[in-house]
Design an enzyme around this catalytic site. Structure first.
Site, PDB file in Angstrom:
ATOM      1  N   HIS A 144      29.695  40.630  80.204  1.00 59.06           N
ATOM      2  CA  HIS A 144      29.910  41.109  78.645  1.00 59.06           C
ATOM      3  C   HIS A 144      31.203  42.002  78.708  1.00 59.06           C
ATOM      4  CE1 HIS A 144      25.463  40.479  78.729  1.00 59.06           C
ATOM      5  NE2 HIS A 144      25.776  40.492  77.164  1.00 59.06           N
ATOM      6  N   LYS A 171      26.555  32.822  80.746  1.00 63.85           N
ATOM      7  CA  LYS A 171      26.791  33.497  79.446  1.00 63.85           C
ATOM      8  C   LYS A 171      28.023  34.637  79.620  1.00 63.85           C
ATOM      9  CE  LYS A 171      24.939  37.205  76.209  1.00 63.85           C
ATOM     10  NZ  LYS A 171      23.922  38.022  75.903  1.00 63.85           N
ATOM     11  N   GLN A 234      26.070  40.202  65.035  1.00 69.74           N
ATOM     12  CA  GLN A 234      25.116  39.072  64.854  1.00 69.74           C
ATOM     13  C   GLN A 234      24.734  38.808  63.551  1.00 69.74           C
ATOM     14  OE1 GLN A 234      22.065  40.819  67.362  1.00 69.74           O
ATOM     15  NE2 GLN A 234      22.908  39.785  69.233  1.00 69.74           N
ATOM     16  N   SER A 268      31.393  32.766  48.187  1.00 76.24           N
ATOM     17  CA  SER A 268      31.695  31.459  48.375  1.00 76.24           C
ATOM     18  C   SER A 268      30.848  30.880  49.347  1.00 76.24           C
ATOM     19  CB  SER A 268      33.069  31.193  48.505  1.00 76.24           C
ATOM     20  OG  SER A 268      33.824  31.788  47.310  1.00 76.24           O
ATOM     21  N   THR A 311      41.571  34.123  49.335  1.00 76.05           N
ATOM     22  CA  THR A 311      41.555  35.287  48.208  1.00 76.05           C
ATOM     23  C   THR A 311      42.287  36.427  48.792  1.00 76.05           C
ATOM     24  OG1 THR A 311      40.031  36.678  47.251  1.00 76.05           O
ATOM     25  CG2 THR A 311      39.539  35.996  49.577  1.00 76.05           C
ATOM     26  N   LYS A 315      46.771  35.301  49.454  1.00 74.96           N
ATOM     27  CA  LYS A 315      47.224  34.050  48.549  1.00 74.96           C
ATOM     28  C   LYS A 315      48.661  33.761  48.732  1.00 74.96           C
ATOM     29  CE  LYS A 315      43.703  34.266  45.295  1.00 74.96           C
ATOM     30  NZ  LYS A 315      43.312  33.984  43.907  1.00 74.96           N
ATOM     31  N   ASP A 353      43.193  28.468  40.613  1.00 78.44           N
ATOM     32  CA  ASP A 353      42.335  29.233  39.891  1.00 78.44           C
ATOM     33  C   ASP A 353      42.351  28.761  38.209  1.00 78.44           C
ATOM     34  OD1 ASP A 353      41.809  31.034  41.913  1.00 78.44           O
ATOM     35  OD2 ASP A 353      43.566  32.224  41.682  1.00 78.44           O
ATOM     36  N   THR A 413      53.514  45.841  30.837  1.00 77.94           N
ATOM     37  CA  THR A 413      55.030  46.217  31.394  1.00 77.94           C
ATOM     38  C   THR A 413      55.505  44.890  30.729  1.00 77.94           C
ATOM     39  OG1 THR A 413      54.088  46.774  33.251  1.00 77.94           O
ATOM     40  CG2 THR A 413      56.192  46.226  33.446  1.00 77.94           C
ATOM     41  N   GLY A 499      33.962  34.835  31.825  1.00 80.59           N
ATOM     42  CA  GLY A 499      34.919  35.141  32.856  1.00 80.59           C
ATOM     43  C   GLY A 499      34.257  34.208  33.914  1.00 80.59           C
ATOM     44  N   GLN A 510      37.272  22.868  43.617  1.00 82.87           N
ATOM     45  CA  GLN A 510      37.646  22.740  45.116  1.00 82.87           C
ATOM     46  C   GLN A 510      36.708  21.940  45.859  1.00 82.87           C
ATOM     47  OE1 GLN A 510      39.059  26.698  47.644  1.00 82.87           O
ATOM     48  NE2 GLN A 510      37.891  27.182  45.803  1.00 82.87           N
TER      49      GLN A 510
HETATM   50  P1  NAP Z   1      47.044  41.542  39.010  1.00 83.74           P
HETATM   51  O1  NAP Z   1      47.822  40.654  39.460  1.00 83.74           O
HETATM   52  O2  NAP Z   1      46.862  42.968  39.403  1.00 83.74           O
HETATM   53  O3  NAP Z   1      47.207  41.671  37.490  1.00 83.74           O
HETATM   54  C1  NAP Z   1      46.998  42.630  36.631  1.00 83.74           C
HETATM   55  C2  NAP Z   1      47.134  42.603  34.968  1.00 83.74           C
HETATM   56  O4  NAP Z   1      46.725  43.491  34.223  1.00 83.74           O
HETATM   57  C3  NAP Z   1      48.693  43.042  35.186  1.00 83.74           C
HETATM   58  O5  NAP Z   1      49.299  42.212  34.016  1.00 83.74           O
HETATM   59  C4  NAP Z   1      48.853  44.506  34.473  1.00 83.74           C
HETATM   60  O6  NAP Z   1      49.567  44.863  33.529  1.00 83.74           O
HETATM   61  C5  NAP Z   1      47.236  44.444  33.562  1.00 83.74           C
HETATM   62  N1  NAP Z   1      46.584  45.599  33.616  1.00 83.74           N
HETATM   63  C6  NAP Z   1      46.131  46.317  34.326  1.00 83.74           C
HETATM   64  N2  NAP Z   1      45.629  47.520  33.962  1.00 83.74           N
HETATM   65  C7  NAP Z   1      45.975  47.436  32.730  1.00 83.74           C
HETATM   66  C8  NAP Z   1      45.638  48.421  31.513  1.00 83.74           C
HETATM   67  N3  NAP Z   1      44.846  49.694  31.894  1.00 83.74           N
HETATM   68  N4  NAP Z   1      46.050  48.300  30.361  1.00 83.74           N
HETATM   69  C9  NAP Z   1      46.741  46.947  30.031  1.00 83.74           C
HETATM   70  N5  NAP Z   1      47.176  46.089  31.111  1.00 83.74           N
HETATM   71  C10 NAP Z   1      46.419  46.437  32.218  1.00 83.74           C
HETATM   72  O7  NAP Z   1      45.377  41.146  38.934  1.00 83.74           O
HETATM   73  P2  NAP Z   1      44.693  39.677  38.734  1.00 83.74           P
HETATM   74  O8  NAP Z   1      44.392  39.097  40.157  1.00 83.74           O
HETATM   75  O9  NAP Z   1      45.570  38.958  37.879  1.00 83.74           O
HETATM   76  O10 NAP Z   1      43.321  40.053  37.918  1.00 83.74           O
HETATM   77  C11 NAP Z   1      43.331  40.294  36.724  1.00 83.74           C
HETATM   78  C12 NAP Z   1      41.769  40.218  36.042  1.00 83.74           C
HETATM   79  O11 NAP Z   1      41.254  38.953  36.365  1.00 83.74           O
HETATM   80  C13 NAP Z   1      40.892  41.031  37.144  1.00 83.74           C
HETATM   81  O12 NAP Z   1      39.962  41.873  35.962  1.00 83.74           O
HETATM   82  C14 NAP Z   1      39.969  39.963  37.868  1.00 83.74           C
HETATM   83  O13 NAP Z   1      38.798  40.368  37.913  1.00 83.74           O
HETATM   84  C15 NAP Z   1      40.184  38.849  36.959  1.00 83.74           C
HETATM   85  N6  NAP Z   1      40.109  37.449  37.630  1.00 83.74           N
HETATM   86  C16 NAP Z   1      39.003  36.852  37.245  1.00 83.74           C
HETATM   87  C17 NAP Z   1      39.016  35.676  38.005  1.00 83.74           C
HETATM   88  C18 NAP Z   1      37.446  34.796  37.539  1.00 83.74           C
HETATM   89  O14 NAP Z   1      37.182  33.692  38.314  1.00 83.74           O
HETATM   90  N7  NAP Z   1      36.978  34.743  36.222  1.00 83.74           N
HETATM   91  C19 NAP Z   1      39.806  35.030  38.841  1.00 83.74           C
HETATM   92  C20 NAP Z   1      40.839  35.888  39.100  1.00 83.74           C
HETATM   93  C21 NAP Z   1      41.036  37.273  38.269  1.00 83.74           C
HETATM   94  P3  NAP Z   1      51.095  45.343  34.448  1.00 83.74           P
HETATM   95  O15 NAP Z   1      51.838  44.176  34.674  1.00 83.74           O
HETATM   96  O16 NAP Z   1      51.727  46.156  33.287  1.00 83.74           O
HETATM   97  O17 NAP Z   1      50.549  46.187  35.628  1.00 83.74           O
END
Ligand code: NAP
Length: 532
Positions: A144, A171, A234, A268, A311, A315, A353, A413, A499, A510
């Site tokens: 070990h 082992k 384990q 997954s 993930t 990515k 996605d 933004t 969602g 996939q």
């Molecule tokens: P991300 O790349 O961090 O993007 C976040 C986005 O949300 C940006 O446009 C951001 O704006 C905006 N945002 C965050 N907080 C905010 C607020 N308080 N008010 C207004 N706008 C806000 O995240 P992401 O990976 O795209 O994921 C975004 C969402 O999608 C999450 O809730 C995630 O769980 C969901 N999602 C779901 C799936 C599914 O299978 N259902 C898959 C992927 C993601 P700024 O540019 O101004 O920062």
């Protein structure tokens, strides 16, 4: 160092459904302070489907060798491996060494099927054995390493040293500092001339415990309960059998997995392993805790390492490791899926996605209009308002654009909204403009921000008043299922799409990319419902 698998002979065992199983045994470590507790645990090990039990006598309080071993070995419902691990090798016993070895000799006489002796004292132990030692007991000589995994050359030397002691079974357990460490042990395992147990401990060693069945390991350990372990990393017996379908893994099994960090909460593996099993596809899907994507990809370069999901946070790094990338993933700058082409081993990256979200939205639109897929995408020509310009926003905006929708991007933004809109030939607006935005009726709205996600379930990205101009609203947020946005959209008369549909639909896509088979949609939905 590139890891290549090789074909191994497997013994013909039958599994319940008539299919053949591999020869790797599932050994359940039994740790308890009393003989009675150990007997209860051994019965549970049998019920759960273990093949043998490792009786860890170093865990017993007031161990009386002759009496206790006699009961434990004779009353065990499964074949027994007796281990009396000293502290200097990671166990609990810190008494007299000669008494320890005497107890192991006794276990042999009392009919244990296997005993474990540590390499450091193996020569002494073998020379202490009588000439007429019991023939049926096999001796495992173990080493070990709780710190690291040595090089392939060092591991090869170690195997030779263990073999030279007269071991029936070798082992070696090492520790994974990185997921690529498993490959070194696999390489030694496939080339071993003697039966070998080769396992890598720790969170990053999980794949070694499951793929032992692919690379011909003599046994792997499965615990009775989560967290009650005899060595780090384990899995439980239940996970080995039900989640990873370990009995079905063989030399030709194709390896898949989700690459991320952290990864332990991913749903997954539940979904893909159940789907592989139900369709008879010879594949396994693992959670892969990866620190450096490029090192992982170059190490596991064999054709058997066939496809991955990507993930957070890998990515973008995944995209850089591809030989070819689909144009949408290229524009987004991130992949969510990687497939190895069987003919030449080339790696193809995709961002699927968005396909899940787009498919769910199209399904929602068709359900209300009665249109069929044959009549083209119901998104074509529609105003498609995407709130958010992050990873999900970009992917869905590109998806809408590809389907011929007129894309509008609204983001907190504004500069990011402008950048994305210019790439998809669309219009950018601010979040406050969104509330007044209604160039026409019946538009489609997609929220890709985290606004409204648990725990801030009272928040919503757009006023209820504005929702009356939309015919369909999709929210990427999965928790809660019915967000405030979706509830208000429903009250305003819009079709809503949850969602979770995005995740489910991208899983269908996939699965089909991994296997070339149609996805078992009902089963995937059921597995997800059970695991969320
Ligand atoms: P991300 O790349 O961090 O993007 C976040 C986005 O949300 C940006 O446009 C951001 O704006 C905006 N945002 C965050 N907080 C905010 C607020 N308080 N008010 C207004 N706008 C806000 O995240 P992401 O990976 O795209 O994921 C975004 C969402 O999608 C999450 O809730 C995630 O769980 C969901 N999602 C779901 C799936 C599914 O299978 N259902 C898959 C992927 C993601 P700024 O540019 O101004 O920062």
């Amino acid at each position: 160092m590139a890891f290549e698998s090789s074909t191994l002979p497997i013994t013909d065992f039958q599994i319940g459904d008539g299919a053949q199983r591999n020869s790797t045994l599932i050994c359940v470590p039994i740790m308890a302070e009393s003989v009675e507790e150990m007997l209860v645990k051994m019965r549970k090990a049998k019920e759960l489907g273990g093949d043998l039990v490792e009786i860890r006598v170093d865990f017993l309080k007031n161990f009386i060798p002759k009496q206790d071993l006699d009961i434990l070995i004779k009353q065990a419902p499964l074949p027994t491996l007796v281990t009396f691990r000293p502290r200097w090798e990671g166990g609990r016993y810190d008494g007299d060494e000669s008494k320890r070895q005497e107890a192991l000799r006794l276990a042999m006489e009392l009919g244990a099927n296997y005993i474990d002796i540590e390499l450091k004292v193996a020569h002494d132990f073998f020379s202490s054995l009588p000439r007429d030692r019991p023939e049926n007991v096999k001796i495992i000589v173990s080493s070990h390493n709780y710190e690291s995994t040595p090089s392939v050359e060092e591991l090869g030397d170690l195997v030779a040293r263990i073999q030279a002691t007269g071991a029936d079974i070798v082992k070696i357990a090492t520790t994974a500092l990185d997921i690529i460490d498993n490959a070194r042990l696999f390489q030694v395992l496939v080339h071993s001339q003697v039966p070998m147990i080769g396992l890598v401990m720790g969170e990053r060693g999980l794949m070694s415990r499951i793929l032992a069945a692919k690379f011909g390991g003599f046994l792997t350990f499965g615990t009775l309960e989560e967290g009650v372990i005899s060595a780090p990393g384990q899995p439980t017996v239940k996970e080995l059998l039900d989640l990873y379908n370990m009995r079905h893994i063989g030399p030709d099994t194709k390896v898949h997995g989700v690459i991320g960090n952290p990864i332990d909460h991913s749903k997954s593996p539940h979904l893909y392993n159940a789907a592989f099993k139900s369709t008879g596809f010879n594949g396994i899907y693992l959670p892969l805790l990866v620190d450096n994507v490029s090192n992982f990809i170059t190490t596991y370069s064999s054709p058997d390492f066939a496809g991955y999901s990507y993930t957070i946070p890998h990515k973008e790094a995944g995209l850089k490791c591809c030989d070819e990338v689909d144009p949408i993933a290229e524009s987004i700058g991130a992949i969510s899926c990687m497939i190895r082409r069987p003919t030449d081993g080339k790696l193809f990256g995709y961002n699927i996605d968005y396909l899940g979200a787009i498919a769910a939205i199209e399904e929602g639109l068709r359900a209300t209009s009665g249109a069929t897929p044959a009549s083209g995408s119901p998104l074509a020509g529609q105003i498609f308002v995407v709130i958010g310009a992050g990873g999900a926003g970009k992917a869905i905006a590109y998806g809408g654009y590809e389907k011929g929708a007129r894309v509008v991007v609204a983001n907190r933004t504004y500069d990011k909204a402008k950048e994305l809109a210019s790439k998809v030939g669309g219009q950018a607006i601010t979040l406050s403009e969104l509330n007044e935005f209604h160039p026409e009726e019946g538009m489609i709205l997609v929220n890709t921000t985290s606004v409204g996600m648990k725990p801030k379930i009272d928040e919503t990205p757009v006023s209820k008043e504005a929702l009356k101009h939309y015919s369909l609203v999709f929210d990427a947020v999965c928790t809660p299922k019915l967000t405030r946005l979706l509830r208000e959209a429903q009250e305003s008369g819009a079709t809503i799409v949850y969602g979770a549909e995005m995740f489910i639909n991208q899983a269908f896509v996939q699965f089909e990319m991994f296997t070339g088979l149609p996805a078992p949609k009902r089963l995937i939905r059921d597995v997800l419902a059970r695991n969320t």
